[in-house]
Design a protein around this motif. Structure first.
Motif, PDB file in Angstrom:
ATOM      1  N   GLY A  79       0.835  -1.200   0.000  1.00  0.00           N
ATOM      2  CA  GLY A  79       0.000   0.000   0.000  1.00  0.00           C
ATOM      3  C   GLY A  79       0.862   1.239   0.000  1.00  0.00           C
ATOM      4  N   MET A  80       0.437   2.267  -0.740  1.00  0.00           N
ATOM      5  CA  MET A  80       1.210   3.512  -0.765  1.00  0.00           C
ATOM      6  C   MET A  80       0.331   4.663  -1.224  1.00  0.00           C
ATOM      7  SD  MET A  80       4.602   4.472  -2.924  1.00  0.00           S
ATOM      8  CE  MET A  80       3.761   5.058  -4.349  1.00  0.00           C
ATOM      9  N   LYS A  81       0.475   5.804  -0.569  1.00  0.00           N
ATOM     10  CA  LYS A  81      -0.223   7.012  -1.031  1.00  0.00           C
ATOM     11  C   LYS A  81       0.413   8.244  -0.390  1.00  0.00           C
ATOM     12  CE  LYS A  81      -3.809   6.707   2.523  1.00  0.00           C
ATOM     13  NZ  LYS A  81      -5.222   6.437   2.792  1.00  0.00           N
ATOM     14  N   LEU A  82       0.220   9.391  -1.054  1.00  0.00           N
ATOM     15  CA  LEU A  82       0.578  10.669  -0.441  1.00  0.00           C
ATOM     16  C   LEU A  82      -0.663  11.185   0.265  1.00  0.00           C
ATOM     17  CD1 LEU A  82       2.538  13.065  -2.808  1.00  0.00           C
ATOM     18  CD2 LEU A  82       3.367  11.905  -0.772  1.00  0.00           C
ATOM     19  N   ALA A  83      -0.480  11.800   1.408  1.00  0.00           N
ATOM     20  CA  ALA A  83      -1.619  12.384   2.118  1.00  0.00           C
ATOM     21  C   ALA A  83      -1.156  13.643   2.823  1.00  0.00           C
ATOM     22  CB  ALA A  83      -2.178  11.387   3.126  1.00  0.00           C
ATOM     23  N   GLN A  84      -2.086  14.540   3.036  1.00  0.00           N
ATOM     24  CA  GLN A  84      -1.763  15.745   3.795  1.00  0.00           C
ATOM     25  C   GLN A  84      -2.898  16.037   4.771  1.00  0.00           C
ATOM     26  OE1 GLN A  84      -0.554  19.111   1.449  1.00  0.00           O
ATOM     27  NE2 GLN A  84       0.335  20.122   3.191  1.00  0.00           N
ATOM     28  N   PRO A  85      -3.000  15.195   5.792  1.00  0.00           N
ATOM     29  CA  PRO A  85      -4.096  15.379   6.734  1.00  0.00           C
ATOM     30  C   PRO A  85      -3.811  16.535   7.688  1.00  0.00           C
ATOM     31  CG  PRO A  85      -2.755  13.532   7.417  1.00  0.00           C
ATOM     32  CD  PRO A  85      -2.138  14.051   6.151  1.00  0.00           C
ATOM     33  N   GLY A  86      -4.826  16.941   8.386  1.00  0.00           N
ATOM     34  CA  GLY A  86      -4.660  18.004   9.373  1.00  0.00           C
ATOM     35  C   GLY A  86      -4.093  17.470  10.673  1.00  0.00           C
ATOM     36  N   LYS A  87      -3.982  18.367  11.644  1.00  0.00           N
ATOM     37  CA  LYS A  87      -3.364  18.004  12.926  1.00  0.00           C
ATOM     38  C   LYS A  87      -4.131  16.894  13.648  1.00  0.00           C
ATOM     39  CE  LYS A  87      -1.509  22.604  13.772  1.00  0.00           C
ATOM     40  NZ  LYS A  87      -1.589  23.770  14.654  1.00  0.00           N
ATOM     41  N   ALA A  88      -5.461  16.866  13.464  1.00  0.00           N
ATOM     42  CA  ALA A  88      -6.276  15.879  14.194  1.00  0.00           C
ATOM     43  C   ALA A  88      -5.827  14.450  13.899  1.00  0.00           C
ATOM     44  CB  ALA A  88      -7.745  16.055  13.837  1.00  0.00           C
ATOM     45  N   MET A  89      -5.447  14.223  12.651  1.00  0.00           N
ATOM     46  CA  MET A  89      -5.005  12.870  12.266  1.00  0.00           C
ATOM     47  C   MET A  89      -3.711  12.500  12.996  1.00  0.00           C
ATOM     48  SD  MET A  89      -5.924  10.398  10.318  1.00  0.00           S
ATOM     49  CE  MET A  89      -5.346   9.001   9.351  1.00  0.00           C
ATOM     50  N   PHE A  90      -2.803  13.469  13.102  1.00  0.00           N
ATOM     51  CA  PHE A  90      -1.524  13.171  13.771  1.00  0.00           C
ATOM     52  C   PHE A  90      -1.686  13.109  15.291  1.00  0.00           C
ATOM     53  CE2 PHE A  90      -0.177  14.611   9.602  1.00  0.00           C
ATOM     54  CZ  PHE A  90       0.639  13.543   9.251  1.00  0.00           C
ATOM     55  N   GLU A  91      -2.645  13.852  15.800  1.00  0.00           N
ATOM     56  CA  GLU A  91      -2.938  13.718  17.236  1.00  0.00           C
ATOM     57  C   GLU A  91      -3.397  12.295  17.519  1.00  0.00           C
ATOM     58  OE1 GLU A  91      -5.635  16.940  17.836  1.00  0.00           O
ATOM     59  OE2 GLU A  91      -4.011  18.413  17.931  1.00  0.00           O
ATOM     60  N   LYS A  92      -4.124  11.737  16.593  1.00  0.00           N
ATOM     61  CA  LYS A  92      -4.592  10.351  16.717  1.00  0.00           C
ATOM     62  C   LYS A  92      -3.408   9.389  16.524  1.00  0.00           C
ATOM     63  CE  LYS A  92      -8.898   8.419  16.401  1.00  0.00           C
ATOM     64  NZ  LYS A  92      -9.405   8.757  17.705  1.00  0.00           N
ATOM     65  N   HIS A  93      -2.655   9.629  15.476  1.00  0.00           N
ATOM     66  CA  HIS A  93      -1.524   8.744  15.141  1.00  0.00           C
ATOM     67  C   HIS A  93      -0.509   8.688  16.286  1.00  0.00           C
ATOM     68  CE1 HIS A  93       1.574   6.853  12.634  1.00  0.00           C
ATOM     69  NE2 HIS A  93       2.419   7.736  13.139  1.00  0.00           N
ATOM     70  N   TYR A  94      -0.230   9.833  16.892  1.00  0.00           N
ATOM     71  CA  TYR A  94       0.768   9.906  17.968  1.00  0.00           C
ATOM     72  C   TYR A  94       0.114  10.030  19.343  1.00  0.00           C
ATOM     73  CZ  TYR A  94       4.780  10.398  14.777  1.00  0.00           C
ATOM     74  OH  TYR A  94       5.778  10.171  13.851  1.00  0.00           O
ATOM     75  N   ASP A  96      -0.283   8.179  21.819  1.00  0.00           N
ATOM     76  CA  ASP A  96       0.457   7.660  22.987  1.00  0.00           C
ATOM     77  C   ASP A  96       1.501   8.657  23.488  1.00  0.00           C
ATOM     78  OD1 ASP A  96       1.749   7.118  20.513  1.00  0.00           O
ATOM     79  OD2 ASP A  96       3.111   5.724  21.516  1.00  0.00           O
ATOM     80  N   LEU A  97       1.802   9.684  22.691  1.00  0.00           N
ATOM     81  CA  LEU A  97       2.812  10.675  23.099  1.00  0.00           C
ATOM     82  C   LEU A  97       2.170  11.994  23.543  1.00  0.00           C
ATOM     83  CD1 LEU A  97       5.366  10.104  20.182  1.00  0.00           C
ATOM     84  CD2 LEU A  97       5.493   9.194  22.506  1.00  0.00           C
ATOM     85  N   SER A  98       0.858  11.983  23.723  1.00  0.00           N
ATOM     86  CA  SER A  98       0.146  13.245  23.979  1.00  0.00           C
ATOM     87  C   SER A  98       0.589  13.931  25.272  1.00  0.00           C
ATOM     88  CB  SER A  98      -1.368  13.029  23.995  1.00  0.00           C
ATOM     89  OG  SER A  98      -1.691  12.126  25.025  1.00  0.00           O
ATOM     90  N   GLY A  99       1.172  13.166  26.188  1.00  0.00           N
ATOM     91  CA  GLY A  99       1.625  13.763  27.439  1.00  0.00           C
ATOM     92  C   GLY A  99       3.022  14.363  27.364  1.00  0.00           C
ATOM     93  N   LYS A 100       3.694  14.185  26.262  1.00  0.00           N
ATOM     94  CA  LYS A 100       5.089  14.657  26.134  1.00  0.00           C
ATOM     95  C   LYS A 100       5.158  16.149  25.807  1.00  0.00           C
ATOM     96  CE  LYS A 100       6.958  10.476  26.315  1.00  0.00           C
ATOM     97  NZ  LYS A 100       7.810  10.010  27.380  1.00  0.00           N
ATOM     98  N   GLY A 101       6.198  16.769  26.267  1.00  0.00           N
ATOM     99  CA  GLY A 101       6.383  18.203  26.026  1.00  0.00           C
ATOM    100  C   GLY A 101       6.545  18.539  24.558  1.00  0.00           C
ATOM    101  N   PHE A 102       7.041  17.595  23.769  1.00  0.00           N
ATOM    102  CA  PHE A 102       7.282  17.867  22.350  1.00  0.00           C
ATOM    103  C   PHE A 102       6.061  17.551  21.474  1.00  0.00           C
ATOM    104  CE2 PHE A 102       9.001  13.572  23.236  1.00  0.00           C
ATOM    105  CZ  PHE A 102       8.269  12.807  22.335  1.00  0.00           C
TER     106      PHE A 102
END
Ligand code: RTP
Ligand code: MG
Length: 194
Positions: A79-94, A96-102
């Protein structure tokens, strides 16, 4: 039927479950509600990993170079594609890191341009993929790894790779519709696997 590898064929349907049903950003990228979607690979399933070239890797023209590494290793692109989702998608993707300062900076960086989303398949694809990426901090990454060779700062470390089979399945389900994953037979199969 049971293949000589002991794998049942056709394999059991993989049932994905996701809490993404109500997330409009995930809905937009995947195009449909993902819960309890099943697909049956035609060939015995091997491990799959989610690899994503981050915006810096795309902007710096590293897609071809990075894909070549996975291809020449012997992994199969499913599977392969280019995508440019908004921040909400990356908040979901990451998530588990939501508590980190970065976290805030990470989400802004990840959403700052197109990403190249890929699913690679093969024996031990998750662990091997992580070795091919190198350590999170490029300074700690060995030469010969993708991060060791192509970047300097942790906040511009070019590529994401699933860190376990469980997170790979979760991430693949987050980013891809089942019909976007192509189940095909490589003519190199018997030259890659004994
Ligand atoms: P990834 O999920 O992107 O494959 O990276 P990873 O597993 O190697 O590292 P992880 O701990 O999951 O962190 C995700 C991404 O967050 C950024 N990061 N910044 N400023 C910092 O100390 C820091 N630590 C991590 C990196 O872009 C990292 O890849
Ligand atoms: Mg990670």
């Amino acid at each position: 039927m049971v293949c000589k590898t002991g794998v049942k064929y056709p394999s059991e349907p993989i049932v994905f479950q996701s809490s993404a049903d109500s997330d409009p950003e995930v809905y937009r990228i995947r195009g449909f509600k993902p819960s309890k979607t099943a697909f049956v690979p035609k060939t015995p399933a091997r491990e799959r990993t989610y690899i994503m070239i981050k915006p810096d890797g795309v902007q710096r023209g590293l897609i071809g170079t990075i894909m070549e590494r996975f291809e020449t290793k012997g992994f199969k692109l499913v599977g392969m594609k280019l995508a440019q989702p908004g921040k909400a998608m990356f908040e979901k993707h990451y998530a588990d890191l939501s508590g980190k300062g970065f976290f805030k900076g990470l989400v802004e960086y990840a959403a700052s341009g197109p990403v190249c989303c890929m699913v690679w398949e093969g024996t031990n694809a998750v662990k091997t993929g992580r070795k091919m990426l190198g350590a999170t901090k490029p300074f700690d990454s060995e030469p010969g790894t993708i991060r060791g060779d192509f970047c300097i700062d942790v906040g511009r470390n070019v590529i994401h790779g699933s860190d376990s089979v469980e997170s790979a399945n979760h991430e693949i389900n987050l980013w891809f519709k089942p019909e976007e994953l192509v189940d095909w037979e490589s003519h190199s199969e018997s030259w890659v696997y004994e």
